[in-house]
Design an enzyme around this catalytic site. Structure first.
Site, PDB file in Angstrom:
ATOM      1  CG  ASP A  16      -1.939  -1.100   1.216  1.00 12.10           C
ATOM      2  OD1 ASP A  16      -1.666  -2.140   0.594  1.00 12.10           O
ATOM      3  OD2 ASP A  16      -2.999  -0.944   1.835  1.00 12.10           O
ATOM      4  NE  ARG A  96      -2.303   3.543  13.818  1.00  7.99           N
ATOM      5  CZ  ARG A  96      -1.540   2.538  13.448  1.00  7.99           C
ATOM      6  NH1 ARG A  96      -0.276   2.494  13.863  1.00  7.99           N
ATOM      7  NH2 ARG A  96      -1.999   1.587  12.681  1.00  7.99           N
ATOM      8  CG  ASP A 125      -5.232   3.424  12.434  1.00  3.11           C
ATOM      9  OD1 ASP A 125      -5.457   3.631  13.642  1.00  3.11           O
ATOM     10  OD2 ASP A 125      -4.695   2.394  12.009  1.00  3.11           O
TER      11      ASP A 125
END
Length: 406
Positions: A16, A96, A125
């Site tokens: 990705d 995160r 996210d």
């Protein structure tokens, strides 16, 4: 789009984000800076450097953030005994804000105009990365390719790689696990594949960090954890750094089938999502921390912590780590940990964390008061009569007026 000259991308080196590098270069005509964080995902991060170079990236950041992750994010969260919706220990959520902070730092260092990430438009996210980024740099531009491009499947991503000569091991990409996984020192998560059916049981070969409780040793293992101000500082008397503590507990817990969870959670974006998690070390930490607090915290302080915890958990889950309300709660939580010192002895056995003992020089447990034997006058049992009558006063008055208290 032409106003974007340089972008800092959170880069894993996988399919990705490798596609995202080229897509950013082609779509925005910009220079891409890659940032890869080692937060204990259990995979080599150095290969990301060569992959980024092959894509023409000149500025490459690879940072070992394991100690910082546990010390400044995981430990503060566990001081609050944080659990989201009764089960989730927030392994992805708590990583995160650290990544967002580092993205902004690198953007400032390199003079980048924007940051970018590979989170999808359906997940949490994207919210966590971007809320953190805006809190730390209000004017930053954020590019989220999954909300912009028309690539919607693994097959389309691989086709893009072939068309644009992006170096990818297509054989390994096609053999990749059917699950979407995220790992760090606190946990590993699994989504997608058969897990999208909440009735389907997770396959045994999916789990990577733990044996099944059925296959765990028949003999319990006992360990002692040392606490200072609410944080574990040693295991079995051996001093350790925060990251070392979590690594050891993951190993111990996984060997005894501890830390598996299968749950359906409510995402911030509105949908329900089924996920499976392995958090062996965190599961041990939660049980042991509550044990040492039971000995050292004042009753009302402990109860208020429990009342605040769901709000605190929601803030972390939804991406508000850098918010003033989270910082305010953290200050209150940390203040309660001044006397959370001592040792907890626990047994690990077939998926269970069993508290075997706890002790502390700061203990509020008074044996002379609590004893069922002769207390030598430390507690006058007659005092309980007035206490009970005063607390029953409103109930007695209502009943005397003929009100039904049932």
């Amino acid at each position: 789009m032409s106003s974007i000259n340089k972008v800092v991308l959170a880069y894993s080196g996988g399919l990705d984000t490798s596609v995202i590098v080229r897509w950013l270069q082609d779509t925005y005509g910009c220079e891409v800076v890659t940032f890869t964080a080692d937060i204990g995902q259990g995979e080599e991060v150095e290969p990301a450097r060569e992959k980024a170079r092959a894509l023409g990236v000149k500025e490459i950041y690879i940072d070992d953030l394991r100690e910082e992750f546990v010390r400044d994010y995981v430990y503060p969260m566990f001081r609050a005994n944080t659990v989201y919706e009764g089960e989730y220990l927030l392994g992805t959520s708590i990583a995160r804000p650290l990544i967002a902070r580092r993205l902004i730092e690198i953007a400032n260092e390199t003079g980048a105009d924007a940051i970018s990430h590979g989170a999808t438009g359906k997940g949490n996210d994207q919210v966590r990365f971007e809320l953190g980024a805006y809190a730390l740099k209000p004017g930053v531009q954020v590019i989220a390719p999954w909300r912009e491009w028309d690539l919607t499947s693994r097959e389309s991503l691989m086709a893009y790689c072939e068309t644009h000569s992006i170096p990818v091991d297509f054989s390994s990409a096609k053999k990749k696990s059917p699950y979407s996984m995220d790992a760090n020192l606190l946990h590993i998560s699994y989504e997608g594949g058969i897990l999208e059916d909440p009735w389907a049981e997770a396959e045994e070969d999916m789990w990577r960090w733990s044996v099944s409780p059925e296959a765990a040793p028949d003999q319990a293992e006992e360990i002692t954890l040392t606490y200072v101000n609410g944080d574990i500082t040693a295991i079995n008397g051996e001093p350790m750094t925060p990251a070392q503590v979590l690594e050891r507990l993951n190993s111990l817990g996984g060997a005894h089938g501890i830390g598996r969870a299968d749950l359906v959670e409510n995402r911030y974006v509105g949908m329900k999502s089924r996920g499976c998690y392995e958090t062996p070390g965190g599961t041990i930490m939660l049980k042991a921390h509550r044990a040492i607090e039971s000995l050292t915290l004042d009753r009302e302080a402990a109860h208020m912590k429990d009342e605040l915890m769901p709000r605190y958990a929601n803030l972390i889950y939804n991406g508000y780590w850098w918010s003033p309300e989270r910082k305010m709660l953290q200050a209150a939580i940390d203040d309660t940990q001044t006397y959370v010192n001592g040792e907890v002895r626990i047994k690990l056995y077939k998926g269970n964390v069993i508290v075997a003992g706890r002790r502390s020089e700061d203990s509020l447990f008074d044996e002379s008061v609590a004893t069922f034997e002769d207390d030598a006058g430390a507690y006058d049992q007659k005092d309980a009569e007035g206490f009970i009558k005063l607390n029953a006063l409103r109930l007695r008055i209502a009943a005397g007026k003929g009100r039904d208290n049932r």
